[in-house]
Motif scaffolding. Structure first.
Motif, mmCIF file in Angstrom:
data_model
loop_
_atom_site.group_PDB
_atom_site.id
_atom_site.type_symbol
_atom_site.label_atom_id
_atom_site.label_comp_id
_atom_site.label_asym_id
_atom_site.label_seq_id
_atom_site.Cartn_x
_atom_site.Cartn_y
_atom_site.Cartn_z
ATOM 1 N N SER A 34 -0.189 8.798 -28.205
ATOM 2 C CA SER A 34 -1.470 8.114 -28.061
ATOM 3 C C SER A 34 -1.492 6.920 -29.009
ATOM 4 O O SER A 34 -0.567 6.732 -29.806
ATOM 5 C CB SER A 34 -2.629 9.058 -28.391
ATOM 6 O OG SER A 34 -2.734 9.256 -29.783
ATOM 7 N N SER A 35 -2.549 6.145 -28.952
ATOM 8 C CA SER A 35 -2.665 5.003 -29.856
ATOM 9 C C SER A 35 -3.442 5.364 -31.126
ATOM 10 O O SER A 35 -3.767 4.483 -31.918
ATOM 11 C CB SER A 35 -3.318 3.819 -29.135
ATOM 12 O OG SER A 35 -4.520 4.216 -28.520
ATOM 13 N N TYR A 36 -3.720 6.652 -31.333
ATOM 14 C CA TYR A 36 -4.468 7.120 -32.499
ATOM 15 C C TYR A 36 -3.641 8.132 -33.289
ATOM 16 O O TYR A 36 -2.809 8.844 -32.721
ATOM 17 C CB TYR A 36 -5.781 7.777 -32.063
ATOM 18 C CG TYR A 36 -6.671 6.841 -31.293
ATOM 19 C CD1 TYR A 36 -7.461 5.913 -31.949
ATOM 20 C CD2 TYR A 36 -6.705 6.889 -29.905
ATOM 21 C CE1 TYR A 36 -8.276 5.040 -31.245
ATOM 22 C CE2 TYR A 36 -7.518 6.021 -29.186
ATOM 23 C CZ TYR A 36 -8.296 5.097 -29.867
ATOM 24 O OH TYR A 36 -9.088 4.235 -29.153
ATOM 25 N N GLU A 63 1.064 10.705 -37.145
ATOM 26 C CA GLU A 63 0.793 9.320 -36.776
ATOM 27 C C GLU A 63 1.181 9.038 -35.327
ATOM 28 O O GLU A 63 2.052 9.692 -34.761
ATOM 29 C CB GLU A 63 1.550 8.376 -37.712
ATOM 30 C CG GLU A 63 1.078 8.443 -39.145
ATOM 31 C CD GLU A 63 1.865 7.533 -40.081
ATOM 32 O OE1 GLU A 63 2.732 6.770 -39.598
ATOM 33 O OE2 GLU A 63 1.612 7.600 -41.288
ATOM 34 N N SER A 64 0.520 8.030 -34.777
ATOM 35 C CA SER A 64 0.819 7.570 -33.428
ATOM 36 C C SER A 64 2.289 7.197 -33.333
ATOM 37 O O SER A 64 2.838 6.529 -34.214
ATOM 38 C CB SER A 64 -0.051 6.343 -33.116
ATOM 39 O OG SER A 64 0.295 5.799 -31.877
ATOM 40 N N GLY A 65 2.955 7.669 -32.269
ATOM 41 C CA GLY A 65 4.367 7.363 -32.067
ATOM 42 C C GLY A 65 5.327 8.339 -32.712
ATOM 43 O O GLY A 65 6.536 8.204 -32.564
ATOM 44 N N TYR A 66 4.813 9.353 -33.404
ATOM 45 C CA TYR A 66 5.675 10.326 -34.080
ATOM 46 C C TYR A 66 5.548 11.695 -33.435
ATOM 47 O O TYR A 66 4.665 11.946 -32.615
ATOM 48 C CB TYR A 66 5.319 10.410 -35.566
ATOM 49 C CG TYR A 66 5.794 9.216 -36.353
ATOM 50 C CD1 TYR A 66 7.012 9.240 -37.014
ATOM 51 C CD2 TYR A 66 5.024 8.049 -36.409
ATOM 52 C CE1 TYR A 66 7.453 8.135 -37.724
ATOM 53 C CE2 TYR A 66 5.460 6.942 -37.110
ATOM 54 C CZ TYR A 66 6.682 6.987 -37.766
ATOM 55 O OH TYR A 66 7.123 5.894 -38.461
ATOM 56 N N GLN A 67 6.437 12.583 -33.838
ATOM 57 C CA GLN A 67 6.412 13.958 -33.358
ATOM 58 C C GLN A 67 6.632 14.917 -34.511
ATOM 59 O O GLN A 67 7.138 14.524 -35.559
ATOM 60 C CB GLN A 67 7.448 14.182 -32.267
ATOM 61 C CG GLN A 67 8.885 14.003 -32.714
ATOM 62 C CD GLN A 67 9.853 14.124 -31.544
ATOM 63 O OE1 GLN A 67 9.516 13.813 -30.404
ATOM 64 N NE2 GLN A 67 11.054 14.567 -31.823
ATOM 65 N N ALA A 68 6.249 16.173 -34.301
ATOM 66 C CA ALA A 68 6.403 17.206 -35.325
ATOM 67 C C ALA A 68 6.555 18.560 -34.641
ATOM 68 O O ALA A 68 6.205 18.721 -33.468
ATOM 69 C CB ALA A 68 5.198 17.227 -36.258
ATOM 70 N N ILE A 108 0.622 14.226 -26.445
ATOM 71 C CA ILE A 108 -0.759 13.744 -26.475
ATOM 72 C C ILE A 108 -0.728 12.287 -26.030
ATOM 73 O O ILE A 108 0.042 11.489 -26.564
ATOM 74 C CB ILE A 108 -1.351 13.824 -27.887
ATOM 75 C CG1 ILE A 108 -1.221 15.237 -28.458
ATOM 76 C CG2 ILE A 108 -2.795 13.359 -27.910
ATOM 77 C CD1 ILE A 108 -1.415 15.303 -29.942
ATOM 78 N N THR A 109 -1.567 11.954 -25.054
ATOM 79 C CA THR A 109 -1.656 10.576 -24.572
ATOM 80 C C THR A 109 -3.108 10.133 -24.595
ATOM 81 O O THR A 109 -4.025 10.959 -24.743
ATOM 82 C CB THR A 109 -1.098 10.445 -23.147
ATOM 83 O OG1 THR A 109 -1.842 11.302 -22.282
ATOM 84 C CG2 THR A 109 0.374 10.787 -23.091
ATOM 85 N N ASP A 110 -3.333 8.837 -24.436
ATOM 86 C CA ASP A 110 -4.703 8.306 -24.358
ATOM 87 C C ASP A 110 -5.333 8.651 -23.034
ATOM 88 O O ASP A 110 -4.763 8.816 -22.036
ATOM 89 C CB ASP A 110 -4.712 6.791 -24.538
ATOM 90 C CG ASP A 110 -4.366 6.401 -25.964
ATOM 91 O OD1 ASP A 110 -4.598 7.181 -26.884
ATOM 92 O OD2 ASP A 110 -3.829 5.288 -26.137
#
Length: 110
Positions: A34-36, A63-68, A108-110
């Motif tokens: 997502s962008s958040y 953070e946006s653009g990361y994974q865990a 997760i996406t917008d």
């Protein structure tokens, strides 16, 4: 001898039937596409009415653009879980009835 063997097998089957289902620990990847930034991630078995603790815990923010890697190890034997994501803008996304038993990743996406 046959009587003892059959009696033993019947007792074993009865004991196994009375044991609770095995609790599971499930790990999967959360991808924040997502962008958040993700600030909180809560889960609960779908058959319960209260959210568990924040799975991000001490790591704080995804953070946006990361994974865990997320770990659900709450002692439940359920496969269907509800997810609640709280983003940095205050938006809440609730996804019901996710099958964690067959889940490798969740995006997760917008």
């Amino acid at each position: 001898m046959k009587t003892y063997l059959l009696g033993g097998l019947a007792a074993l089957a009865l004991a196994a039937a009375s044991l609770p289902a095995m609790a599971q620990t499930v790990e999967f990847t959360i991808i924040n596409d997502s962008s958040y930034d993700l600030h909180y991630f809560f889960t609960t078995p779908s058959n319960e009415n209260s959210w568990g603790g924040d799975l991000l815990g001490d790591t704080g923010i995804l953070e946006s653009g990361y994974q865990a890697t997320a770990t659900i190890g709450d002692g439940s034997d359920q496969c269907l879980y509800d997810f609640k994501f709280v983003m940095d803008n205050g938006a809440e996304l609730i996804e019901p009835a996710i099958d964690i038993c067959s889940l490798n990743s969740y995006t997760i996406t917008d």
